[in-house]
Design a protein around this motif. Structure first.
Motif, PDB file in Angstrom:
ATOM      1  N   THR A 154       1.018  -1.477   0.217  1.00 18.14           N
ATOM      2  CA  THR A 154      -0.381   0.190   0.086  1.00 18.14           C
ATOM      3  C   THR A 154       0.516   1.439   0.220  1.00 18.14           C
ATOM      4  OG1 THR A 154      -0.649  -0.366   2.266  1.00 18.14           O
ATOM      5  CG2 THR A 154      -2.186  -0.715   0.769  1.00 18.14           C
ATOM      6  N   ASP A 155       1.795   0.902   0.741  1.00 15.99           N
ATOM      7  CA  ASP A 155       3.140   2.355   0.274  1.00 15.99           C
ATOM      8  C   ASP A 155       3.235   2.665  -1.289  1.00 15.99           C
ATOM      9  OD1 ASP A 155       2.966   2.447   3.065  1.00 15.99           O
ATOM     10  OD2 ASP A 155       4.317   0.946   3.282  1.00 15.99           O
ATOM     11  N   LYS A 157       1.802   3.226  -3.302  1.00 17.29           N
ATOM     12  CA  LYS A 157       0.660   3.902  -4.488  1.00 17.29           C
ATOM     13  C   LYS A 157       1.012   5.280  -5.081  1.00 17.29           C
ATOM     14  CE  LYS A 157      -4.816   5.163  -3.839  1.00 17.29           C
ATOM     15  NZ  LYS A 157      -4.746   4.234  -4.542  1.00 17.29           N
ATOM     16  N   GLY A 158       0.553   4.771  -6.844  1.00 13.85           N
ATOM     17  CA  GLY A 158       1.175   5.953  -7.149  1.00 13.85           C
ATOM     18  C   GLY A 158       2.464   6.029  -7.563  1.00 13.85           C
ATOM     19  N   LYS A 159       3.162   5.223  -7.104  1.00 14.83           N
ATOM     20  CA  LYS A 159       4.770   4.812  -7.217  1.00 14.83           C
ATOM     21  C   LYS A 159       4.941   3.738  -8.465  1.00 14.83           C
ATOM     22  CE  LYS A 159       5.315   6.299  -3.317  1.00 14.83           C
ATOM     23  NZ  LYS A 159       5.961   7.961  -2.442  1.00 14.83           N
ATOM     24  N   ASP A 177      -0.465  -4.433  -7.881  1.00 17.78           N
ATOM     25  CA  ASP A 177      -1.382  -3.023  -8.291  1.00 17.78           C
ATOM     26  C   ASP A 177      -3.219  -3.201  -8.561  1.00 17.78           C
ATOM     27  OD1 ASP A 177      -1.313  -0.965  -9.643  1.00 17.78           O
ATOM     28  OD2 ASP A 177      -1.391  -1.311 -11.872  1.00 17.78           O
ATOM     29  N   PHE A 180      -4.858  -3.697  -5.170  1.00 13.97           N
ATOM     30  CA  PHE A 180      -4.921  -2.672  -3.886  1.00 13.97           C
ATOM     31  C   PHE A 180      -5.497  -1.419  -4.410  1.00 13.97           C
ATOM     32  CE2 PHE A 180      -2.067  -5.994  -1.634  1.00 13.97           C
ATOM     33  CZ  PHE A 180      -2.358  -5.626  -0.786  1.00 13.97           C
ATOM     34  N   SER A 181      -4.703  -1.401  -6.243  1.00 12.18           N
ATOM     35  CA  SER A 181      -6.036   0.333  -6.891  1.00 12.18           C
ATOM     36  C   SER A 181      -4.206   0.778  -6.134  1.00 12.18           C
ATOM     37  CB  SER A 181      -7.276   0.137  -6.844  1.00 12.18           C
ATOM     38  OG  SER A 181      -8.235  -0.117  -6.995  1.00 12.18           O
ATOM     39  N   LEU A 182      -4.038   0.517  -6.961  1.00  9.85           N
ATOM     40  CA  LEU A 182      -1.988   1.416  -6.994  1.00  9.85           C
ATOM     41  C   LEU A 182      -2.012   2.493  -7.705  1.00  9.85           C
ATOM     42  CD1 LEU A 182       0.330  -1.076  -5.241  1.00  9.85           C
ATOM     43  CD2 LEU A 182      -0.862   0.303  -3.841  1.00  9.85           C
ATOM     44  N   LEU A 184       0.180   1.851 -10.280  1.00  9.59           N
ATOM     45  CA  LEU A 184       1.691   1.682 -10.801  1.00  9.59           C
ATOM     46  C   LEU A 184       2.096   2.700 -12.045  1.00  9.59           C
ATOM     47  CD1 LEU A 184       2.656  -1.041  -8.541  1.00  9.59           C
ATOM     48  CD2 LEU A 184       3.055   1.180  -7.777  1.00  9.59           C
TER      49      LEU A 184
END
Length: 308
Positions: A154-155, A157-159, A177, A180-182, A184
């Motif tokens: 979860t950390d 997200k958006g990375k 991805d 957790f709907s990240l 990525l």
């Protein structure tokens, strides 16, 4: 027209058969009873081993650019057993570089005979190739800079995460991805070294691959003060040596080589040489054998005992 007596025909047939039996046996005739891979080895006196350049300690290059590693030593034991099978004690090894992207085609297209790297044996790949008994158990984890706060999926997200192309780790990150709907940004690199370099250059936030390969790369680059391996396992990856599918005779040779290593209790010392002790290139991983792998090696020993 005068017909010869049947007894003469029978006698002539027997003489012809005896002449055929008495003919010297050619290498081609001997090879006819071998599976395609073994027949080719007997004909050429060469076994082609596919190796990876940057998968320490499984398969990598030493200071002289010579392929070395745990997987290659296992493959060399298989080569010895192939020599027994084809009655050739002087087989030559030819090392062929492969990548994560072309290793399976190299086996399928007969460019190599054994793939000696860090390849996960799974059901999808088993549709195309065959695998040896278990040689290691790994799983996808993350390598991040020491100062990074990333420690869980979860950390991310958006990375931006780099993966090595055509690996199970790439699939694992797409699964994470989605789960957790990240959102990525997953970037594929050609090989582990290039993936590592992208993280080192600050182009990505994390590098996702098997934990043991991450430890190997950190040790190789002496970058313990720069990077850390973090997070939970994001996949389960049992490794095996790849070879061509559909050749029962080759399969028997590979499994016999492993049973011999198991019965000689050579597998744990071999593991310790590459994972616990100091590598020929100077690094030391210090990764003790897992209970799962030790049990798998013990089963090979038990199998050999029951087959004697």
């Amino acid at each position: 027209m005068h017909q010869p007596p049947r007894s003469a025909i029978r006698a002539g047939g027997m003489v012809l058969a005896m002449c055929l039996l008495a003919r010297p046996v050619s290498a081609q005739t001997v090879s006819e009873g071998l599976s395609p891979t073994l027949a080719n080895v007997k004909r050429t006196h060469v076994v082609r081993l596919g190796y990876r350049e940057s998968s320490p300690p499984f398969s990598f290059l030493d200071q002289s650019n010579r392929p070395i590693g745990y997987s290659l030593e296992l493959c060399e034991a298989i080569v010895e057993e192939i020599g027994v099978e084809v009655d050739d004690a002087n087989l030559r090894i030819e090392y062929v570089k492969v990548t994560s992207d072309d290793r399976i085609p190299a086996i399928v297209q007969n460019k190599i005979d054994l793939e000696c790297g860090s390849t996960t044996a799974n059901a999808e790949r088993a549709k195309q190739v065959a695998f040896s008994p278990l040689i290691f158990v790994a799983g996808t984890k993350l390598m991040v800079p020491r100062a990074s706060t990333i420690s869980a999926p979860t950390d991310l997200k958006g990375k931006t995460v780099v993966v090595t192309k055509a690996t199970t780790n790439e699939q694992a990150m797409h699964t994470v991805d989605k789960k957790f709907s990240l959102g990525l940004n997953i970037v594929p690199a050609p090989d582990h070294e290039q993936s590592y370099q992208m993280l080192a250059d600050g182009k990505v936030d994390a590098f996702a691959t098997d934990d043991i390969l991450l430890y190997g790369l950190i040790a190789r680059h002496k970058s313990q003060d720069k990077f850390k391996v973090t997070g939970e396992y994001l996949s389960y990856d049992p490794y095996g040596i790849m070879y061509r599918k559909g050749e029962p005779q080759l399969k028997a040779v590979v499994e016999r080589a492993f049973r011999k290593l198991g019965s000689g209790r050579d597998l744990v010392p071999l593991y310790n040489k590459w994972f616990v002790g100091r590598l020929p290139t100077g690094e030391k991983l210090g990764v003790a054998i897992s209970p799962q792998l030790e049990e798998a090696f013990k089963v090979l020993d038990d199998t050999q005992g029951s087959s004697n």
